[in-house]
Design an enzyme around this catalytic site. Structure first.
Site, PDB file in Angstrom:
ATOM      1  N   ILE A  64       0.861  -1.099  -0.243  1.00  0.00           N
ATOM      2  CA  ILE A  64       0.010   0.037   0.001  1.00  0.00           C
ATOM      3  C   ILE A  64       0.884   1.224   0.050  1.00  0.00           C
ATOM      4  O   ILE A  64       1.919   1.140   0.812  1.00  0.00           O
ATOM      5  CB  ILE A  64      -0.945   0.015   1.283  1.00  0.00           C
ATOM      6  CG1 ILE A  64      -1.944   1.115   1.218  1.00  0.00           C
ATOM      7  CG2 ILE A  64      -0.138  -0.184   2.574  1.00  0.00           C
ATOM      8  CD1 ILE A  64      -2.836   1.145   2.313  1.00  0.00           C
ATOM      9  N   SER A  65       0.526   2.226  -0.877  1.00  0.00           N
ATOM     10  CA  SER A  65       1.619   3.268  -1.013  1.00  0.00           C
ATOM     11  C   SER A  65       1.731   4.346   0.253  1.00  0.00           C
ATOM     12  O   SER A  65       0.613   4.256   1.096  1.00  0.00           O
ATOM     13  CB  SER A  65       1.315   4.091  -2.339  1.00  0.00           C
ATOM     14  OG  SER A  65       1.212   3.511  -3.343  1.00  0.00           O
ATOM     15  N   GLN A  66       2.730   4.938   0.425  1.00  0.00           N
ATOM     16  CA  GLN A  66       2.767   5.829   1.449  1.00  0.00           C
ATOM     17  C   GLN A  66       1.950   6.871   1.247  1.00  0.00           C
ATOM     18  O   GLN A  66       1.498   7.698   0.277  1.00  0.00           O
ATOM     19  CB  GLN A  66       4.108   6.590   1.335  1.00  0.00           C
ATOM     20  CG  GLN A  66       4.845   7.452   2.503  1.00  0.00           C
ATOM     21  CD  GLN A  66       6.067   8.080   2.329  1.00  0.00           C
ATOM     22  OE1 GLN A  66       7.010   7.620   1.383  1.00  0.00           O
ATOM     23  NE2 GLN A  66       6.381   9.152   3.106  1.00  0.00           N
TER      24      GLN A  66
END
Ligand code: SAH
Length: 219
Positions: A64-66
């Site tokens: 999951i992206s930052q």
């Protein structure tokens, strides 16, 4: 449960502060980050870390992206409510939820069926309406194009040509479509924004270094 819900609310507000400090200035994007329950897109064992400004594993060697990255990409997409937006790389579904909070119509493609299924159930549970599909996102979604925005959430070696064709051409009523894609090798990508300025014309600009999981093309 009620107690942990309260903790999440406080941490989410703190996360918005962090994302703002990192240079995201668009208040609508910050409000969207402040709405989405990121813990719901992460497996239970990692939920205590949901509001750290970090990418986290979601299985299948993906992340999951930052949150700052999600916010930055959303800011560059520069959407208006009602816009049609395509995401490549559904992953956890978190970016799709943030886009829903921006009031846009969201379409998202993921190559891993397992991640697609999980994202679908997380989005459904929170009542986000997103049209999801399993497939190779480098081909876009021709049946639904043109799009006002396309966001690629995996690192591309080069700009996928099929996506450029699927950006809306500008006319009197509407601006041209925007593509936001991290482009580079596996160690580093530059966030690239391409705006369709006419039938055969595009303008591109680059800002900032990022690190994404690779965009995998079957073609
Ligand atoms: N937007 C996601 C980030 C997921 S990481 C989130 O908010 O959680 C990037 C995702 O892109 C991974 O799930 C990976 O499987 C997917 N991906 C990589 N190449 C792809 C391709 N060609 N088509 C569709 N999805 C792809």
């Amino acid at each position: 449960m009620a107690k942990s819900g309260g903790v999440y609310i406080r941490r989410r507000a703190e996360l918005v502060g962090t994302v703002r400090e990192n240079g995201v200035t668009d208040e609508r994007v910050l409000a969207a980050i402040g709405q989405v329950k990121r813990e719901q897109f992460i497996e239970p064992a990692l939920r205590h870390r949901a509001y750290e400004d970090l990418a986290l594993p979601i299985g299948m060697r993906q992340t999951i992206s930052q949150p700052t990255t999600v916010a930055f990409q959303t800011m560059l997409l520069d959407t208006e409510p009602g816009d049609k937006v395509l995401e490549i790389g559904t992953g956890s579904g978190y970016q799709a939820a943030v886009l829903c909070e921006m009031g846009v119509r969201v379409y998202s493609v993921e190559r891993h069926r397992r991640l697609h299924e999980r994202a679908k159930s997380a989005l459904n549970k929170l009542d986000y309406r997103v049209l999801l599909r399993v497939g190779d996102g480098t081909q876009g979604w021709p049946g639904i194009a043109p799009f006002d925005g396309i966001v690629v959430t995996a690192g591309a070696l080069e700009i996928p040509q099929r996506l450029l064709e699927q950006l809306r051409e500008p006319n009197e009523q509407k601006r041209g479509g925007r593509l936001v894609v991290p482009v580079g090798d596996k160690n580093r990508q530059l966030m690239t924004k391409v705006v369709r300025t006419g039938k055969d014309s595009y303008e591109s600009s680059r800002r900032g270094d990022f690190l994404f999981v690779p965009l995998v093309s079957s073609k």
